[in-house]
Design a protein around this motif. Structure first.
Motif, PDB file in Angstrom:
ATOM      1  N   ILE B  13     -18.979  10.003  -0.672  1.00  0.00           N
ATOM      2  CA  ILE B  13     -18.032   9.372   0.122  1.00  0.00           C
ATOM      3  C   ILE B  13     -17.537   8.250  -0.798  1.00  0.00           C
ATOM      4  CG2 ILE B  13     -17.719   7.693   1.971  1.00  0.00           C
ATOM      5  CD1 ILE B  13     -20.041   9.157   3.460  1.00  0.00           C
ATOM      6  N   THR B  14     -18.400   7.444  -1.336  1.00  0.00           N
ATOM      7  CA  THR B  14     -17.682   6.513  -2.390  1.00  0.00           C
ATOM      8  C   THR B  14     -16.828   7.186  -3.479  1.00  0.00           C
ATOM      9  OG1 THR B  14     -19.763   5.321  -2.170  1.00  0.00           O
ATOM     10  CG2 THR B  14     -18.295   4.729  -3.966  1.00  0.00           C
ATOM     11  N   ALA B  15     -16.918   8.227  -3.926  1.00  0.00           N
ATOM     12  CA  ALA B  15     -16.248   8.967  -4.610  1.00  0.00           C
ATOM     13  C   ALA B  15     -14.960   9.473  -4.234  1.00  0.00           C
ATOM     14  CB  ALA B  15     -17.216  10.038  -5.446  1.00  0.00           C
ATOM     15  N   GLY B  16     -15.083   9.754  -2.916  1.00  0.00           N
ATOM     16  CA  GLY B  16     -13.814  10.471  -2.274  1.00  0.00           C
ATOM     17  C   GLY B  16     -12.846   9.348  -2.230  1.00  0.00           C
ATOM     18  N   ILE B  17     -13.703   7.898  -1.483  1.00  0.00           N
ATOM     19  CA  ILE B  17     -12.631   6.629  -1.495  1.00  0.00           C
ATOM     20  C   ILE B  17     -11.962   6.413  -2.679  1.00  0.00           C
ATOM     21  CG2 ILE B  17     -12.618   4.469  -0.829  1.00  0.00           C
ATOM     22  CD1 ILE B  17     -15.011   4.979   1.175  1.00  0.00           C
ATOM     23  N   ILE B  18     -12.673   6.264  -3.796  1.00  0.00           N
ATOM     24  CA  ILE B  18     -11.953   5.702  -4.822  1.00  0.00           C
ATOM     25  C   ILE B  18     -10.924   6.966  -5.288  1.00  0.00           C
ATOM     26  CG2 ILE B  18     -12.466   5.477  -7.441  1.00  0.00           C
ATOM     27  CD1 ILE B  18     -15.082   4.560  -6.613  1.00  0.00           C
ATOM     28  N   GLY B  19     -11.330   8.320  -5.212  1.00  0.00           N
ATOM     29  CA  GLY B  19     -10.393   9.458  -5.485  1.00  0.00           C
ATOM     30  C   GLY B  19      -9.031   9.271  -4.772  1.00  0.00           C
ATOM     31  N   ILE B  20      -9.142   8.942  -3.295  1.00  0.00           N
ATOM     32  CA  ILE B  20      -8.025   8.830  -2.578  1.00  0.00           C
ATOM     33  C   ILE B  20      -7.305   7.690  -2.834  1.00  0.00           C
ATOM     34  CG2 ILE B  20      -7.042   8.563  -0.306  1.00  0.00           C
ATOM     35  CD1 ILE B  20      -9.304  10.357   0.906  1.00  0.00           C
ATOM     36  N   LEU B  21      -7.879   6.420  -3.383  1.00  0.00           N
ATOM     37  CA  LEU B  21      -7.063   5.374  -3.652  1.00  0.00           C
ATOM     38  C   LEU B  21      -6.442   5.483  -5.101  1.00  0.00           C
ATOM     39  CD1 LEU B  21      -9.767   2.312  -3.608  1.00  0.00           C
ATOM     40  CD2 LEU B  21      -7.435   2.565  -2.556  1.00  0.00           C
ATOM     41  N   LEU B  22      -7.124   6.184  -6.123  1.00  0.00           N
ATOM     42  CA  LEU B  22      -6.478   6.241  -7.190  1.00  0.00           C
ATOM     43  C   LEU B  22      -5.256   7.397  -7.009  1.00  0.00           C
ATOM     44  CD1 LEU B  22      -9.466   6.850  -9.634  1.00  0.00           C
ATOM     45  CD2 LEU B  22      -7.799   4.934  -9.452  1.00  0.00           C
ATOM     46  N   TYR B  23      -5.610   8.490  -6.422  1.00  0.00           N
ATOM     47  CA  TYR B  23      -4.465   9.320  -6.178  1.00  0.00           C
ATOM     48  C   TYR B  23      -3.217   8.896  -5.433  1.00  0.00           C
ATOM     49  CZ  TYR B  23      -1.857  13.422  -4.210  1.00  0.00           C
ATOM     50  OH  TYR B  23      -0.735  14.354  -4.274  1.00  0.00           O
ATOM     51  N   GLU B  24      -3.217   8.076  -4.466  1.00  0.00           N
ATOM     52  CA  GLU B  24      -2.102   7.589  -3.705  1.00  0.00           C
ATOM     53  C   GLU B  24      -1.442   6.435  -4.515  1.00  0.00           C
ATOM     54  OE1 GLU B  24      -0.789   8.557  -0.960  1.00  0.00           O
ATOM     55  OE2 GLU B  24      -1.904  10.011  -0.117  1.00  0.00           O
ATOM     56  N   SER B  25      -2.242   5.676  -5.207  1.00  0.00           N
ATOM     57  CA  SER B  25      -1.787   4.449  -6.140  1.00  0.00           C
ATOM     58  C   SER B  25      -0.974   5.171  -7.360  1.00  0.00           C
ATOM     59  CB  SER B  25      -2.963   3.894  -6.551  1.00  0.00           C
ATOM     60  OG  SER B  25      -3.756   3.245  -5.606  1.00  0.00           O
ATOM     61  N   LEU B  26      -1.484   6.217  -7.640  1.00  0.00           N
ATOM     62  CA  LEU B  26      -0.751   6.913  -8.887  1.00  0.00           C
ATOM     63  C   LEU B  26       0.803   7.321  -8.313  1.00  0.00           C
ATOM     64  CD1 LEU B  26      -2.410   7.678 -11.465  1.00  0.00           C
ATOM     65  CD2 LEU B  26      -2.209   9.709 -10.900  1.00  0.00           C
ATOM     66  N   GLN B  27       0.980   7.747  -7.106  1.00  0.00           N
ATOM     67  CA  GLN B  27       2.065   8.121  -6.624  1.00  0.00           C
ATOM     68  C   GLN B  27       3.246   6.939  -6.706  1.00  0.00           C
ATOM     69  OE1 GLN B  27       2.663  11.215  -5.734  1.00  0.00           O
ATOM     70  NE2 GLN B  27       0.593  11.812  -6.362  1.00  0.00           N
ATOM     71  N   PHE B  28       2.359   5.943  -6.036  1.00  0.00           N
ATOM     72  CA  PHE B  28       2.897   4.414  -6.280  1.00  0.00           C
ATOM     73  C   PHE B  28       3.626   4.144  -7.598  1.00  0.00           C
ATOM     74  CE2 PHE B  28       2.568  -0.144  -6.584  1.00  0.00           C
ATOM     75  CZ  PHE B  28       3.607  -0.823  -5.774  1.00  0.00           C
ATOM     76  N   PHE B  29       2.629   4.208  -8.392  1.00  0.00           N
ATOM     77  CA  PHE B  29       2.732   3.569  -9.829  1.00  0.00           C
ATOM     78  C   PHE B  29       3.834   4.556 -10.782  1.00  0.00           C
ATOM     79  CE2 PHE B  29      -1.092   1.149  -9.278  1.00  0.00           C
ATOM     80  CZ  PHE B  29      -0.513  -0.256  -9.510  1.00  0.00           C
ATOM     81  N   LYS B  30       4.229   5.754 -10.001  1.00  0.00           N
ATOM     82  CA  LYS B  30       5.472   6.307 -10.462  1.00  0.00           C
ATOM     83  C   LYS B  30       6.612   5.945 -10.127  1.00  0.00           C
ATOM     84  CE  LYS B  30       3.214  11.079 -10.307  1.00  0.00           C
ATOM     85  NZ  LYS B  30       3.065  12.191  -9.534  1.00  0.00           N
ATOM     86  N   VAL B  31       6.813   5.145  -9.133  1.00  0.00           N
ATOM     87  CA  VAL B  31       7.934   4.533  -8.861  1.00  0.00           C
ATOM     88  C   VAL B  31       8.016   2.831  -9.261  1.00  0.00           C
ATOM     89  CG1 VAL B  31       9.369   3.789  -6.779  1.00  0.00           C
ATOM     90  CG2 VAL B  31       7.983   5.756  -6.559  1.00  0.00           C
ATOM     91  N   VAL B  32       7.016   2.513  -9.258  1.00  0.00           N
ATOM     92  CA  VAL B  32       6.854   0.886  -9.619  1.00  0.00           C
ATOM     93  C   VAL B  32       5.815   0.766 -10.889  1.00  0.00           C
ATOM     94  CG1 VAL B  32       6.219  -1.306  -8.691  1.00  0.00           C
ATOM     95  CG2 VAL B  32       7.187   0.179  -7.291  1.00  0.00           C
ATOM     96  N   SER B  33       6.670   0.084 -11.882  1.00  0.00           N
ATOM     97  CA  SER B  33       5.630  -0.034 -12.986  1.00  0.00           C
ATOM     98  C   SER B  33       4.687  -1.122 -13.059  1.00  0.00           C
ATOM     99  CB  SER B  33       6.663  -0.534 -14.277  1.00  0.00           C
ATOM    100  OG  SER B  33       6.807  -2.146 -14.190  1.00  0.00           O
TER     101      SER B  33
END
Lengths: 252, 281
Positions: B13-33
Motif C-alpha cells: 500500500i505504501t509503495a502504491g501511494i508513493i507510485g501514484i504520487l510520483l506518477y501524477e507529479s511527473l505529469q505536473f512537472f512536465k508543465v511546470v519546471s
C-alpha cells in the motif's frame, strides 16, 4: 579512631525486617568488609549509610549510624539524605557510568554541587582519574563517550567519579562481581591504595577478596551481625560456629 | 503465509501511494519546471495567471508546525519528567490516560476551538490579529500533540534502568538534577523519536489549519497572518470539482509529494540522529 559507628540499627522493607539490631564500628582510613551469604542483608546495610533506601517508598530505619567527627546520625529522620550523599560516595555492583563523556562523568558530582570554575573542575578531574589509576589510559580521550571503555575501566571511572567530590566514606557494593579476574585485581589494588585517603566499607560475596583487602570484617547472616573482628582473626580463628561454617564453605 | 501477506500488504500500500504520487507529479512537472515550483512566491494554480510556487504553502506548513512545537515540546517534556520522576504511582495512573485523551479529541473540534475560542482570546492581547491566523491554529495544534511528546518521552524515561538514577542520587544529586543530568541523556533516543513523531504529526495535520489558519496561500513567516498550509490546500481543492487529468488536479499530487518529502526527510534525520546517539546501558 572510628569514622562511624552503627548502633542498634534495624531496617525494614515495608513490614519485612531486613536488618536486626546491628552494631559495629567503622575505623577511619581502614577497609571494613561485610560478608555473608546472598540475602543476608549486607547490601541493605551498606545502602543505609548513604540513604539509598529513601529512593523507594515504604522503607524504615531504626537505630542510628553516627558519622564522626560531628556525630551526625546518617539515618536520622530529619537529616536530609542529599546532605548525607554529599559526604559519602558509592561504587555499585555493575559499572554504571552516565551516557556522557569520560570527563563529564568524573565531574558530575562537582557540577551537582554547583562548582563552576573550569580550572578547578579540570584539576579535580585529573586528580580523581589519577587516584583511580585511570588517567594514563584515558587522558587522550577525555571527551569520548564513557561507554567505549572496557568493563574494568568503567568501574574505575565510577570510582574516579565518586572520588572527585572527596567523600569521607567510600562504599563499595560488590564492585568486582561483574569484572574479569585481571580487572578485579586492579580494583582490589586500587582499594588498598585508596585507604590512605578515605575510609572504605566494602560488601563482597567473595571471601578471599575480603581476606585480601580488608582490615576488619563483619559477618552477617539472616539480617543479624554474627561476628565482627579483625580480618585476620575472623578468618583464622573465628569465635562463632556459624562464621567458621561459612568461611570454610559449609554453606552459603 | 497469511502473516506474510498481512505484513506485505502494508508495504504494498505504501509503495502504491508513493507510485501514484510520483506518477501524477511527473505529469505536473512536465508543465511546470521544478525551479518555478520551488522558487516562485505565488501559489495561484486555478487563476488565469497561474503560479505554482509551493513555498507559499510550505511556509504556512512550517510556521504552524513550529508554533505548535514551540508549545508542545517543552510542555510535553516537562509533563514527561513530572510523570516519570516525580509523580507518585497513583497520580501517574490517573494523569497519563487523561493527557492521552487530548489526542483522542477529533481534530475538527480542535479546529473550531482555535477559530472560535483561542483566536478571540488572542485578539484580546493582539487587537490587530486577523480572524484566520497561523498563531492560533499552531497553538491549538501544539496542545493536540502534547500527548505524543509526553507519553512517548515518559515511556523512554521510565525505561531508563534504576541503577543510572541511583548513580546520580548517590552523588548527592537532587531529583531535578537526576532527571536532567542522568535520566534524560539516557533516554535521548526515545525522546528524540517522540519529538520527530510530533513534528511529522504537526506537518501532516489538516483540519485545524484548514479551519483556523485560513485558505489563502501567503508567503510569510509572520504567525499573526492568515495562510494556507499544504494540507489545507489539498483538502480545499480536492473538495471542489476539478476534472481528472487537468493541471489543477495534478497540483494536489505535487503538493502531496512536497509534504511527503518533508516528513520523510525529518524521519530520516531522526533515524540517523537516533543511531548516532544510541546508548546501551
Amino acid at each position: 579512631m572510628n569514622k562511624a559507628e552503627v548502633k542498634k540499627l534495624s531496617f525494614y522493607y515495608s513490614s519485612v525486617q531486613a536488618l536486626k539490631d546491628i552494631s559495629l564500628p567503622i575505623e577511619e582510613k581502614k577497609v571494613t568488609a561485610v560478608i555473608g551469604p546472598s540475602g543476608c542483608g549486607k547490601s541493605t546495610l551498606l545502602r543505609c549509610f548513604n540513604r539509598m533506601h529513601d529512593l523507594y517508598p515504604g522503607n524504615r530505619y531504626d537505630g542510628e549510624i553516627l558519622l564522626h567527627p560531628d556525630s551526625i546520625n546518617l539515618v536520622g529522620a530529619h537529616i536530609d539524605p542529599i546532605e548525607i550523599r554529599m559526604r559519602i560516595g558509592m561504587v555499585f555492583q555493575k559499572p554504571n557510568p552516565f551516557p556522557k563523556s569520560i570527563y563529564e562523568n568524573v565531574v558530575y558530582g562537582l557540577k551537582v554541587r554547583g562548582i563552576k570554575k573550569k580550572r578547578l573542575i579540570d584539576e579535580k578531574c585529573e586528580k580523581s582519574l589519577r587516584d583511580a589509576a585511570l588517567w594514563e589510559e584515558v587522558k587522550d580521550r577525555l571527551h569520548k563517550p564513557a561507554f567505549n571503555l572496557s568493563g574494568g575501566q568503567q568501574q574505575r571511572l565510577c570510582i574516579a567519579r565518586a572520588l572527585a567530590t572527596e567523600p569521607e566514606i567510600l562504599l563499595f557494593d560488590e564492585p568486582t562481581s561483574a569484572l574479569d579476574p585481571i580487572a578485579t585485581a586492579r580494583v582490589e589494588e586500587l582499594i588498598e591504595e585508596l585507604k590512605e585517603k578515605v575510609t572504605i566499607v566494602i560488601v563482597t560475596h567473595n571471601m578471599q577478596q575480603a581476606a585480601r583487602i580488608s582490615d576488619s570484617t563483619a559477618f552477617l547472616y539472616m539480617g543479624e551481625l554474627i561476628e565482627f573482628g579483625k580480618t585476620k582473626q575472623l578468618f583464622t580463628n573465628p569465635r562463632e560456629k556459624k562464621t567458621e561454617d561459612y568461611i570454610t564453605g559449609r554453606f552459603g | 503465509m497469511i502473516l506474510f501477506l498481512a505484513a506485505f500488504s502494508s508495504i504494498a500500500i505504501t509503495a502504491g501511494i508513493i507510485g501514484i504520487l510520483l506518477y501524477e507529479s511527473l505529469q505536473f512537472f512536465k508543465v511546470v519546471s521544478l525551479v518555478d515550483f520551488l522558487t516562485d512566491r505565488k501559489w495561484t494554480p486555478l487563476f488565469a495567471d497561474a503560479h505554482y510556487g509551493i513555498m507559499s504553502l510550505a511556509s504556512g506548513t512550517l510556521v504552524t508546525s513550529i508554533v505548535a512545537l514551540v508549545l508542545a515540546l517543552p510542555v510535553g517534556t516537562i509533563i514527561a519528567i513530572y510523570l516519570s520522576e516525580y509523580a507518585p504511582y497513583r497520580m501517574r495512573e490517573i494523569l497519563k490516560p487523561l493527557i492521552e485523551l487530548l489526542g483522542a479529541i477529533p481534530t475538527v473540534i480542535y479546529g473550531y476551538f482555535a477559530l472560535l475560542f483561542v483566536t478571540p482570546l488572542l485578539q484580546f492581547f493582539l487587537p490587530h490579529l486577523s480572524t484566520f491566523n497561523m498563531l492560533s491554529a499552531g497553538l491549538v495544534m501544539g496542545v493536540m500533540i502534547i500527548p505524543y511528546v509526553s507519553s512517548l518521552s515518559e515511556d523512554a524515561m521510565r525505561g531508563v534502568p534504576m541503577h543510572i538514577r541511583e548513580a546520580s542520587y548517590a552523588m548527592g544529586a537532587t531529583r531535578f538534577q537526576t532527571a536532567l543530568g542522568a535520566v534524560m541523556p539516557s533516554a535521548f533516543s526515545g525522546i528524540s523519536s517522540a519529538y520527530i513523531l510530533a513534528f511529522s504529526r504537526a506537518i501532516g495535520e489538516t483540519m485545524v489549519v484548514a479551519i483556523a489558519a485560513g485558505m489563502q496561500p501567503n508567503f510569510t513567516i509572520d504567525p499573526r497572518e492568515p495562510a494556507a498550509t499544504i494540507t489545507a490546500y489539498i483538502v480545499q481543492v480536492s473538495l471542489g470539482d476539478l476534472p481528472h487529468g487537468t493541471i489543477g488536479y495534478q497540483t494536489i499530487f505535487a503538493a502531496g509529494l512536497m509534504l511527503f518529502s518533508m516528513t520523510f526527510l525529518f524521519n530520516l534525520m531522526g533515524h540517523f540522529l537516533k543511531k548516532r546517539f544510541r546508548k546501551v546501558y
